[in-house]
Structure formats: structure tokens, C-alpha cells
Enzyme design. Sequence first.
Site, mmCIF file in Angstrom:
data_model
loop_
_atom_site.group_PDB
_atom_site.id
_atom_site.type_symbol
_atom_site.label_atom_id
_atom_site.label_comp_id
_atom_site.label_asym_id
_atom_site.label_seq_id
_atom_site.Cartn_x
_atom_site.Cartn_y
_atom_site.Cartn_z
ATOM 1 C CB SER A 9 20.234 -30.985 -13.819
ATOM 2 O OG SER A 9 20.673 -30.558 -12.506
ATOM 3 C CG HIS A 34 15.846 -30.479 -12.565
ATOM 4 N ND1 HIS A 34 14.702 -30.980 -12.033
ATOM 5 C CD2 HIS A 34 16.896 -31.237 -11.884
ATOM 6 C CE1 HIS A 34 15.204 -31.982 -11.183
ATOM 7 N NE2 HIS A 34 16.313 -32.103 -10.958
ATOM 8 C CG ASP A 36 19.121 -31.032 -9.088
ATOM 9 O OD1 ASP A 36 18.139 -31.463 -8.734
ATOM 10 O OD2 ASP A 36 20.154 -31.002 -10.198
ATOM 11 C CG MET A 38 21.770 -30.852 -3.849
ATOM 12 S SD MET A 38 23.102 -31.638 -4.353
ATOM 13 C CE MET A 38 22.442 -32.168 -5.909
ATOM 14 C CG HIS A 67 15.365 -32.783 -7.302
ATOM 15 N ND1 HIS A 67 16.182 -33.445 -7.783
ATOM 16 C CD2 HIS A 67 14.637 -33.442 -6.195
ATOM 17 C CE1 HIS A 67 16.326 -34.498 -7.179
ATOM 18 N NE2 HIS A 67 15.440 -34.563 -6.032
ATOM 19 C CG MET A 69 17.563 -33.569 -3.658
ATOM 20 S SD MET A 69 19.112 -33.809 -4.841
ATOM 21 C CE MET A 69 18.729 -32.427 -5.726
ATOM 22 C CG MET A 138 16.039 -39.403 -6.887
ATOM 23 S SD MET A 138 16.507 -37.917 -7.818
ATOM 24 C CE MET A 138 18.157 -37.987 -8.067
ATOM 25 C CG ASP A 180 17.127 -35.842 -11.389
ATOM 26 O OD1 ASP A 180 18.355 -35.726 -12.061
ATOM 27 O OD2 ASP A 180 17.029 -35.282 -10.483
HETATM 28 C C1 DX5 Z 1 20.900 -35.461 -8.412
HETATM 29 C C2 DX5 Z 1 20.544 -34.489 -9.156
HETATM 30 C C3 DX5 Z 1 20.371 -34.531 -10.804
HETATM 31 C C4 DX5 Z 1 21.668 -34.386 -11.380
HETATM 32 C C5 DX5 Z 1 21.522 -34.872 -12.613
HETATM 33 O O1 DX5 Z 1 20.974 -35.307 -7.005
HETATM 34 O O2 DX5 Z 1 19.151 -34.395 -8.702
HETATM 35 O O3 DX5 Z 1 19.476 -33.705 -11.228
HETATM 36 O O4 DX5 Z 1 22.287 -33.077 -11.480
HETATM 37 O O5 DX5 Z 1 22.914 -34.952 -13.470
HETATM 38 P P1 DX5 Z 1 23.146 -35.944 -14.396
HETATM 39 O O6 DX5 Z 1 22.263 -35.926 -15.618
HETATM 40 O O7 DX5 Z 1 24.763 -35.455 -14.744
HETATM 41 O O8 DX5 Z 1 23.228 -37.477 -13.933
HETATM 42 ZN ZN ZN Z 2 17.444 -33.384 -9.771
#
Ligand code: DX5
Ligand code: ZN
Length: 229
Positions: A9, A34, A36, A38, A67, A69, A138, A180
Amino acid sequence: MNTLRLAPSILSADFARLGEEVRAIEAAGADLVHFDVMDNHYVPNLTIGPQVCAAIRPHVTIPIDVHLMVEPVDALIPLFAKAGANLITFHPEASRHVDRTLQLIRDHGCKAGLVLNPATPLAVLDHVWDRLDIVLLMSVNPGFGGQAFIDSTIPKLRQVRQQIDAYRASTGRDIWLEVDGGVKTDNIARIVAAGADTCVAGSAVFGAPDADGGYRTVMQALRTAAQSL
Ligand code: DX5
Ligand code: ZN
């Protein structure tokens, strides 16, 4: 055991050197990037969008695993598809019409998936199996990297693995099972043994400085640990 896919990620990467960072993880053996997304609405954090996806796209050949969010979801799907995303997953709570959103992702040429938070029941999968290419569980509450793995994910993984295997037996079609959050060398064996075939790892990978081949070392350690049960 089938081949384990590792998806570092980039949330934990150096954002000032993102092109270099994604090239480094591909060179070190990553299977997916990956990504992310947000929005400070669905989750209390704000990260990166389609423009950044388009910017990193020319730096890697491996698939980009977006991903989302975000809430609402649909308007971003064409933008991410255009920006070079290969897989797009979203949280069912964030879409008014989950079936429609899944279709929209495939209509734009991407693989589609649902992301289930630790407290989201598996029932959301019941009527959409044919529309799913990936299920993402998750193992932390979404919003931040570096959180501790939530253990109730293990029995949940086993249940989804059984459902995916039953679905494959009756249709011949495979669905990926991704995890994840909080994946490290000391828990990946249990995670894979419970049925995950794709593991996101943010802080575990990017926490290791790459100067001396650190990303490759960590990813090899994760693969070795995954086979240890
Ligand atoms: C959290 C993210 C993850 C996160 C994983 O909301 O979706 O992808 O970055 O990071 P680690 O591996 O550090 O938990
Ligand atoms: Zn993620």
C-alpha cells in the site's frame, strides 16, 4: 498453497518520490500496487485521487488495485478507469446501489470488488457473487496505515474462503480474497492459512528503507513466513 499476491500500500510510501517508490516495489517483486483513496467523509483522512493514479501509471506494469474509501462512489469510477486502475474496490456502506456500482466498474473495464469492514457482515455478498472479481476483508478499521491487525478477521476469512470455493466449484470462476491492514511477517501465515490469496502490506513494506534492497527483503520474508504453517 496457491501463489500469494502481495500488494504494497503506497499509503506508507514517500509521497514526494511516488514514481520512484512504485518502481522500487515492482522491481522488488510486488504483484499489485495498492492505492488507498480517502475522502475525509467516509473515513477521517484525506489522500490521493485519479490524477495521482494517472501519474504513477507509466512507472509500473503491475496492476493498480484502487481501494476507494469514499462516499459516494460512482462518480470516481470512470475517472480511475481512465487513470489506469485495473481493480476497483469500494465499501458497500458508501454506495446506495451496490449492484449498480459493481456493474459500473466492470463496464469501465476494471475488475470489481467489495470491501468489508471488520464489523460488516458477510451477508452483503449474498446476491452479488456473479458481479465480484475480488472480496477485500479489512483487518483494521479503514482510514490509517500502521494499525494493529484485528483478530476476528481470521474466522471471517475462513468463512469467505469456503464461500468462494463453493462458488468456484459450481461456476468454474475464481474470486480473489484480499486482506488489508496490519499484515506483517508474524501474522501472515495465519492469514494465508485462513484463505487469503492477496495481502496488502503498507507499513510492513515501506517501513523498510529500500536503499539496500529492503523492499525485496521484506517481501521475501512475507512470502517465506506465509508458507510456514
Ligand atoms: C487502511 C488502508 C490500508 C493500509 C494498510 O485504511 O486501506 O491499505 O494502508 O497499511 P498497514 O499495512 O500499515 O496496516
Ligand atoms: Zn487499503
